[in-house]
Design a protein around this motif. Structure first.
Motif, PDB file in Angstrom:
ATOM      1  N   GLN A 192       1.125  -0.948   0.284  1.00 14.30           N
ATOM      2  CA  GLN A 192      -0.404   0.486   0.311  1.00 14.30           C
ATOM      3  C   GLN A 192       1.190   1.568   0.338  1.00 14.30           C
ATOM      4  N   LEU A 193       1.594   1.075  -0.479  1.00 16.69           N
ATOM      5  CA  LEU A 193       2.788   2.377  -1.240  1.00 16.69           C
ATOM      6  C   LEU A 193       2.040   3.734  -1.927  1.00 16.69           C
ATOM      7  N   PRO A 194       2.272   4.838  -1.616  1.00 20.63           N
ATOM      8  CA  PRO A 194       2.040   6.247  -1.965  1.00 20.63           C
ATOM      9  C   PRO A 194       2.153   5.731  -4.085  1.00 20.63           C
ATOM     10  N   GLY A 195       1.438   5.867  -5.211  1.00 22.34           N
ATOM     11  CA  GLY A 195       2.252   6.149  -6.333  1.00 22.34           C
ATOM     12  C   GLY A 195       2.294   4.393  -7.062  1.00 22.34           C
ATOM     13  N   ILE A 196       2.518   3.744  -6.410  1.00 22.47           N
ATOM     14  CA  ILE A 196       3.243   2.505  -6.933  1.00 22.47           C
ATOM     15  C   ILE A 196       1.124   1.254  -6.794  1.00 22.47           C
ATOM     16  N   ARG A 197       1.877   1.119  -8.162  1.00 21.24           N
ATOM     17  CA  ARG A 197       0.514  -0.233  -8.338  1.00 21.24           C
ATOM     18  C   ARG A 197       1.014  -1.357  -8.423  1.00 21.24           C
ATOM     19  N   TRP A 198       0.250  -1.831  -7.212  1.00 22.26           N
ATOM     20  CA  TRP A 198       1.194  -3.051  -6.876  1.00 22.26           C
ATOM     21  C   TRP A 198       0.017  -4.894  -6.904  1.00 22.26           C
ATOM     22  N   ILE A 199       1.087  -5.638  -7.730  1.00 24.29           N
ATOM     23  CA  ILE A 199      -0.041  -6.836  -7.900  1.00 24.29           C
ATOM     24  C   ILE A 199       0.421  -7.769  -7.042  1.00 24.29           C
ATOM     25  N   GLN A 200      -0.028  -8.210  -6.769  1.00 22.75           N
ATOM     26  CA  GLN A 200       0.363  -9.958  -6.304  1.00 22.75           C
ATOM     27  C   GLN A 200       0.388 -11.082  -6.824  1.00 22.75           C
ATOM     28  N   ASP A 201       2.089 -11.634  -7.063  1.00 21.47           N
ATOM     29  CA  ASP A 201       2.206 -12.929  -7.433  1.00 21.47           C
ATOM     30  C   ASP A 201       2.107 -14.144  -7.503  1.00 21.47           C
ATOM     31  N   PRO A 202       1.737 -15.146  -7.020  1.00 22.00           N
ATOM     32  CA  PRO A 202       1.859 -16.264  -5.887  1.00 22.00           C
ATOM     33  C   PRO A 202       2.910 -17.240  -6.510  1.00 22.00           C
ATOM     34  N   LEU A 203       3.164 -17.178  -8.217  1.00 17.90           N
ATOM     35  CA  LEU A 203       3.445 -18.071  -8.859  1.00 17.90           C
ATOM     36  C   LEU A 203       3.069 -19.538  -8.977  1.00 17.90           C
ATOM     37  N   THR A 204       2.137 -19.603  -8.637  1.00 17.87           N
ATOM     38  CA  THR A 204       1.624 -20.926  -8.823  1.00 17.87           C
ATOM     39  C   THR A 204       0.888 -21.300  -9.805  1.00 17.87           C
ATOM     40  N   SER A 205       0.554 -21.214 -11.109  1.00 17.16           N
ATOM     41  CA  SER A 205       0.405 -21.915 -12.538  1.00 17.16           C
ATOM     42  C   SER A 205       1.756 -20.776 -13.243  1.00 17.16           C
ATOM     43  N   GLU A 206       2.137 -21.167 -14.314  1.00 19.56           N
ATOM     44  CA  GLU A 206       2.269 -20.016 -15.848  1.00 19.56           C
ATOM     45  C   GLU A 206       0.931 -19.543 -15.826  1.00 19.56           C
ATOM     46  N   THR A 207      -0.301 -19.815 -15.684  1.00 22.40           N
ATOM     47  CA  THR A 207      -1.730 -19.388 -16.569  1.00 22.40           C
ATOM     48  C   THR A 207      -1.700 -18.306 -15.181  1.00 22.40           C
ATOM     49  N   THR A 208      -1.724 -18.162 -14.096  1.00 22.83           N
ATOM     50  CA  THR A 208      -1.753 -17.625 -13.238  1.00 22.83           C
ATOM     51  C   THR A 208      -0.501 -15.777 -13.171  1.00 22.83           C
ATOM     52  N   SER A 209       0.687 -16.284 -13.511  1.00 21.90           N
ATOM     53  CA  SER A 209       1.861 -15.087 -13.556  1.00 21.90           C
ATOM     54  C   SER A 209       1.510 -14.464 -14.650  1.00 21.90           C
ATOM     55  N   ALA A 210       0.706 -15.193 -15.851  1.00 21.39           N
ATOM     56  CA  ALA A 210       0.046 -14.826 -17.524  1.00 21.39           C
ATOM     57  C   ALA A 210      -0.724 -13.858 -17.216  1.00 21.39           C
ATOM     58  N   GLU A 211      -1.431 -13.777 -16.410  1.00 18.32           N
ATOM     59  CA  GLU A 211      -2.358 -13.129 -15.860  1.00 18.32           C
ATOM     60  C   GLU A 211      -2.273 -11.628 -15.517  1.00 18.32           C
TER      61      GLU A 211
END
Length: 234
Positions: free
Chosen positions: A38-57
């Motif tokens: 939750q830092l100002p000016g930064i959009r955060w996307i969490q990638d749990p690296l559980t699958s290539e499909t998830t990471s691709a999204e």
């Protein structure tokens, strides 16, 4: 026009410092396994690296910001399970596989997912954090087997990708870069014998890397660079 920067592996250390540095002047998106800070000016996307499909999204969401500069900062030197080996007699093959997963496989996955963007985006710059100890030509001390081997493999990965992207996008520049010794958890056990002035804060390192990124040209694509932008031997 405000440029956009994507920091992959930006949840801590140098990656986080890069995100905070660029957020002052750029649109910044971070991809990280860590929950959002939750830092100002930064959009955060969490990638749990559980699958290539998830990471691709997750990557597709980040690329919607059309970044001009991309950093990949994933990598591990040591953890609670193992420290760098001083001799091959200490080498654990299973631990070597763990280091390859962090230092080669994760960056390779992201590079695969970024490829379609890299060969289309004019003048895109991609910098992957590597290590001087991954230079075969610079290795005069030996030791640190798992880390050296995996970082050398990472450098070859970057060289390969730079060639393939370069055939399709002559303006792209893709490099691996040694960030210099930085005061993070990665270097903490090895800081006591450093010469005065060698250890840099994460913010100082981020500023140096941003300066290198700003000055990159397509002719440097495929190189292994030092923190000051000079070329290191393979």
């Amino acid at each position: 026009m405000t440029q956009s920067v994507c920091i992959i592996g930006g949840g801590s250390g140098i990656g986080l410092a890069l995100a905070q540095h660029y957020a002052e002047t750029h649109t910044v998106v971070v991809i990280s396994r860590q929950p959002s800070l939750q830092l100002p000016g930064i959009r955060w996307i969490q990638d749990p690296l559980t699958s290539e499909t998830t990471s691709a999204e997750r990557v597709a969401t980040a690329l919607a910001q059309q970044p001009d500069i991309i950093f990949i900062c994933n990598g591990v030197l040591h953890d609670n399970q193992a420290m760098p080996e001083k001799t091959i007699r200490q080498l654990d093959i299973n631990q070597l596989a763990v280091r390859f997963a962090s230092n080669v496989q994760v960056p390779a996955l992201y590079l695969k997912l970024l490829f379609g963007y890299l060969y289309k985006r004019p003048a895109v710059k991609l910098l992957v954090l590597s290590a001087k100890v991954g230079s075969i030509g610079d290795n005069m001390l030996g030791g640190w087997y798992s880390y050296r081997i995996s970082k050398a493999a990472l450098n070859m990965l970057i060289k390969n990708v730079s060639i393939e992207v370069g055939r399709l996008n002559k303006t792209a520049v893709i490099v691996s870069i040694h960030p210099g010794t930085t005061d993070t958890q990665l270097s903490a056990p090895f800081q006591h014998n450093l010469p005065a002035g060698q250890l840099q804060s994460p913010l100082a390192t981020a500023k140096r890397l941003a300066a290198v990124a700003a000055g990159l040209t397509a002719g440097q694509s495929g190189a292994l660079l030092n923190w000051d932008g000079t070329a290191l031997p393979w």
